[in-house]
Design an enzyme around this catalytic site. Sequence first.
Site, PDB file in Angstrom:
ATOM      1  N   GLY A  12      -0.843  16.593  59.771  1.00 58.90           N
ATOM      2  CA  GLY A  12      -0.351  17.818  59.134  1.00 58.90           C
ATOM      3  C   GLY A  12      -0.828  17.849  57.698  1.00 58.90           C
ATOM      4  O   GLY A  12      -0.180  18.410  56.811  1.00 58.90           O
ATOM      5  N   GLY A  15      -0.844  20.929  55.476  1.00 62.17           N
ATOM      6  CA  GLY A  15       0.407  21.682  55.358  1.00 62.17           C
ATOM      7  C   GLY A  15       1.100  21.468  54.019  1.00 62.17           C
ATOM      8  O   GLY A  15       0.680  20.649  53.205  1.00 62.17           O
ATOM      9  N   GLY A 181      15.991   8.174  49.434  1.00 62.03           N
ATOM     10  CA  GLY A 181      15.035   7.610  48.491  1.00 62.03           C
ATOM     11  C   GLY A 181      15.359   7.980  47.051  1.00 62.03           C
ATOM     12  O   GLY A 181      14.661   7.557  46.130  1.00 62.03           O
ATOM     13  N   LYS A 182      16.404   8.769  46.858  1.00 58.59           N
ATOM     14  CA  LYS A 182      16.722   9.191  45.482  1.00 58.59           C
ATOM     15  C   LYS A 182      17.377   8.037  44.722  1.00 58.59           C
ATOM     16  O   LYS A 182      18.205   7.313  45.252  1.00 58.59           O
ATOM     17  CB  LYS A 182      17.628  10.421  45.502  1.00 58.59           C
ATOM     18  CG  LYS A 182      16.890  11.628  46.094  1.00 58.59           C
ATOM     19  CD  LYS A 182      17.486  12.934  45.670  1.00 58.59           C
ATOM     20  CE  LYS A 182      16.793  14.084  46.382  1.00 58.59           C
ATOM     21  NZ  LYS A 182      15.933  14.878  45.517  1.00 58.59           N
ATOM     22  N   HIS A 240      21.352  15.133  54.686  1.00 58.83           N
ATOM     23  CA  HIS A 240      21.405  14.601  53.330  1.00 58.83           C
ATOM     24  C   HIS A 240      22.834  14.245  52.881  1.00 58.83           C
ATOM     25  O   HIS A 240      23.091  13.156  52.389  1.00 58.83           O
ATOM     26  CB  HIS A 240      20.810  15.604  52.333  1.00 58.83           C
ATOM     27  CG  HIS A 240      19.406  16.025  52.663  1.00 58.83           C
ATOM     28  ND1 HIS A 240      18.500  15.191  53.264  1.00 58.83           N
ATOM     29  CD2 HIS A 240      18.735  17.197  52.466  1.00 58.83           C
ATOM     30  CE1 HIS A 240      17.336  15.824  53.412  1.00 58.83           C
ATOM     31  NE2 HIS A 240      17.462  17.054  52.945  1.00 58.83           N
ATOM     32  N   ARG A 344      31.587  13.195  43.551  1.00 56.78           N
ATOM     33  CA  ARG A 344      32.734  13.203  42.641  1.00 56.78           C
ATOM     34  C   ARG A 344      33.915  12.524  43.330  1.00 56.78           C
ATOM     35  O   ARG A 344      34.471  13.049  44.300  1.00 56.78           O
ATOM     36  CB  ARG A 344      33.060  14.646  42.273  1.00 56.78           C
ATOM     37  CG  ARG A 344      34.153  14.833  41.233  1.00 56.78           C
ATOM     38  CD  ARG A 344      34.240  16.307  40.833  1.00 56.78           C
ATOM     39  NE  ARG A 344      33.036  16.724  40.131  1.00 56.78           N
ATOM     40  CZ  ARG A 344      32.918  16.747  38.791  1.00 56.78           C
ATOM     41  NH1 ARG A 344      33.925  16.407  38.017  1.00 56.78           N
ATOM     42  NH2 ARG A 344      31.785  17.119  38.238  1.00 56.78           N
ATOM     43  N   GLN A 368      21.189  14.543  40.774  1.00 56.77           N
ATOM     44  CA  GLN A 368      20.094  15.289  40.150  1.00 56.77           C
ATOM     45  C   GLN A 368      20.572  16.647  39.665  1.00 56.77           C
ATOM     46  O   GLN A 368      21.541  17.158  40.199  1.00 56.77           O
ATOM     47  CB  GLN A 368      18.943  15.495  41.144  1.00 56.77           C
ATOM     48  CG  GLN A 368      19.352  16.398  42.308  1.00 56.77           C
ATOM     49  CD  GLN A 368      18.293  16.580  43.354  1.00 56.77           C
ATOM     50  OE1 GLN A 368      17.524  15.693  43.622  1.00 56.77           O
ATOM     51  NE2 GLN A 368      18.252  17.748  43.958  1.00 56.77           N
ATOM     52  N   ARG A 460      28.704  31.204  42.188  1.00 58.22           N
ATOM     53  CA  ARG A 460      29.143  29.849  42.521  1.00 58.22           C
ATOM     54  C   ARG A 460      29.373  29.657  44.023  1.00 58.22           C
ATOM     55  O   ARG A 460      29.709  28.563  44.466  1.00 58.22           O
ATOM     56  CB  ARG A 460      30.428  29.498  41.768  1.00 58.22           C
ATOM     57  CG  ARG A 460      30.232  29.319  40.251  1.00 58.22           C
ATOM     58  CD  ARG A 460      31.487  28.758  39.590  1.00 58.22           C
ATOM     59  NE  ARG A 460      31.876  27.468  40.130  1.00 58.22           N
ATOM     60  CZ  ARG A 460      32.985  27.219  40.816  1.00 58.22           C
ATOM     61  NH1 ARG A 460      33.850  28.185  41.043  1.00 58.22           N
ATOM     62  NH2 ARG A 460      33.242  26.014  41.264  1.00 58.22           N
TER      63      ARG A 460
END
Length: 487
Positions: A12, A15, A181-182, A240, A344, A368, A460
């Site tokens: 790919g 892409g 991976g963050k 996630h 939090r 982030q 919000r």
Amino acid sequence: SAEDSMVVIVLGASGDLAFKKTYPALFGLYKNSFLPPNTDIVGYARSHIELDEFRKRISSRIKVNNEKEQQQLKEFLAKCTYVSGSYDDAKSFKKLNDAVDDIQKRVGGYRHRVFYMALPPSVFIPASKGLREHVYTRKGNNRLIVEKPFGKDTESSKELGHALAQHWLEDEIYRIDHYLGKEMVKNLMILRFANVFFGAVWNRQYIHNVQITFKEPIGTQGRGGYFDEFGIIRDIMQNHLLQILSIVAMEKPVTLDAEDVRNEKVKVLRAIQPLTVDDVLLGQYTGSPDGKEPGYLEDKGVPKDSVTPTFAAAVFYIKSERWDGVPFILKCGKALDQQKTEIRVQFQDVAGNIYPNIARNELVVRVQPEEAVYMKFMNKKPGLSSAAVTSELDLSYAKRYQDVKIPDAYESLILDVLKGDKANFVRDDELDAAWKIFTPLLHQIEREKIKPEQYAFGSRGPAGLNAFVEKHGYRRDAGYQWTPPKI
Ligand code: BG6
């Protein structure tokens, strides 16, 4: 040994994902000397592209900051080649194999191969079969990186899993969830298991509720046709946010070995009851009040009567000794007021409190942007006042770690693959447990066409959001706002 070689084969390669993420991440690794010697990268896709043109396209998505990096980019591009072919034809895959063999003939050691499948679901199975039959090596290890969507519900995910398992061993498969991976997600286990003071209070006795929030200020931006089939619950929450939840809630693994870590994560997921409609708040965005941003239903490819949610909040309970009764509130949405992902943890009220107006302690892990770990706590108002006011212990990365550039999640994950470390990848039973929590709800939403609440682009979220999180126990500290320190 120094004679070993490695070829990363990017399927790919023409892409979006490949140009935006895979190649820049590979360059990041090369730049920082993390690619092993004798590593080459072969792109593969259907379109016929001249090599020069292909390299130009790769470099157009890579930012270089100085002359040294400019030189490194040149060296990197020299390692990148391209083969065109189809995803369901033996001849094409044989041609790919010949190209890879040619490269790996140059040195004599083990010949490892990493297959990165940046592919749409429709060609996923034939491609994985073709690779296994024609491009697999017996002279080194083979690793297959796959990207979501991993199906749409329990059943389709199982089918996909079975089809993949006909050709590849679970041990060879690396399912990417790029949130793993963050930097801040990778930090969670250290915070919890390498600190006595967090470890000691990490349970239902001290924690009142946990919120995990994902916000994005952009809409579907023409990807509506793809998105409409999935919706925000599958796009963000089921993968996630649930991954983050499982690390926040897991027991301490026996060791840092991938199977030990994943054993603990899957236990958390298995202790969560499937969601029902009463546990969720769904939303869909309309145009911005100033008319500049289109609503979801105006995105091309989205049916005019679509009830696909672009926002969802849901409450989860984990039936375990540690977490029984503690709400985990997950929220995610597109076209909101800002970009922010955070965890939090709100602590219990002070028992036998003697002070007026005190707020609950909170530990916030800001994933982030502006990575930070900060703790909201009560402090005496400095000066002659004796009032208790909210203040914070703030570890802001931009201030504390000024010289460190936080790598992109894909860099960190591809490095894990090169090392053969699977701790930050999703195991098959984890995926299955995750789908089981969502499948009944997703089917009900689709069957009954449950209407999401509308919210304006840039707001919000749905009007019912505050009431929803408060109903599930979160107490807002009205006066307080954390602002990242200015450097
Ligand atoms: C992807 C989703 O998995 O994650 C996208 O498909 C979303 O819809 C993206 O925009 C967000 O990732 P990040 O790293 O920009 O927070």
